[in-house]
Design an enzyme around this catalytic site. Structure first.
Site, short mmCIF file in Angstrom:
data_model
loop_
_atom_site.label_atom_id
_atom_site.label_comp_id
_atom_site.label_asym_id
_atom_site.label_seq_id
_atom_site.Cartn_x
_atom_site.Cartn_y
_atom_site.Cartn_z
CG HIS A 42 -108.81 61.90 -36.64
ND1 HIS A 42 -109.59 62.93 -36.72
CD2 HIS A 42 -107.70 62.30 -36.58
CE1 HIS A 42 -108.46 63.91 -36.58
NE2 HIS A 42 -107.18 63.05 -36.98
CG ASP B 228 -108.91 65.44 -33.63
OD1 ASP B 228 -108.25 66.33 -33.58
OD2 ASP B 228 -110.19 65.74 -34.63
CE LYS C 249 -113.01 64.32 -35.57
NZ LYS C 249 -111.90 63.54 -35.22
CD GLN D 108 -121.41 54.87 -24.50
OE1 GLN D 108 -122.20 53.78 -24.80
NE2 GLN D 108 -122.15 55.05 -23.97
#
Length: 164
Positions: free
Chosen positions: A17, A19, A66, A83
């Protein structure tokens, strides 16, 4: 001013996920970028997206974990397949024209990355984070989803982690 993108790709513990916020280095995103690097939060160490050591991607991109990094295993997942996945997705978006080459020195990307603590497969971590980052960038530059799409679909779509 800045643009934003979001994407969820994959399944199981390796689900990705993303963002992200994309903006001018001289604007609020650039300031947030510098602040994140200068003021790291314990267990959420920010890191540059690198294709390989000594080869950052451009536009300069920072991964923001996160989920708390608890141990060396968590560290290896974020400072490895995730990464590189983000760096390759950003680089490929420059190569395919989603991000114009002329802007790579003027903008930066903040990229929130979710890595489940029980994720095990580095290939899936890479694949899903690559695809999610690329999709989030494409959505950001296309201003997707539109408000019309959101309003048309909001009552029929299900959230994967909330079933009401």
């Amino acid at each position: 001013m800045y643009i934003n993108g979001e994407a969820l790709i994959g399944d199981g513990n390796e689900v990705a996920h993303i963002d992200l916020l994309i903006g001018d280095k001289e604007g609020p995103i650039g300031q947030a970028f510098a602040n994140a690097l200068a003021n790291p939060v314990e267990k959420h160490t920010p890191l540059f997206a690198v294709v390989a050591p000594n080869m950052v991607c451009k536009p300069i991109t920072m991964l923001l974990p996160k989920v708390s990094i608890q141990n060396l295993d968590d560290t290896t997942k974020i400072f490895g397949p995730a990464q590189r996945a983000v760096a390759m997705a950003v680089s490929d978006c420059v190569e395919d024209g989603t991000i114009m080459k002329e802007m790579v020195e003027d903008i930066c990307i903040l990229c929130g990355v979710f890595i489940h603590p029980e994720a095990e497969d580095p290939d899936k971590i890479y694949e899903y984070n690559y695809e999610a980052t690329k999709l989030a960038i494409k959505r950001a530059f296309a201003d997707e989803p539109s408000i019309e799409e959101i309003l048309a679909k909001k009552d029929s779509l299900k959230h994967p982690f909330f079933y009401r």
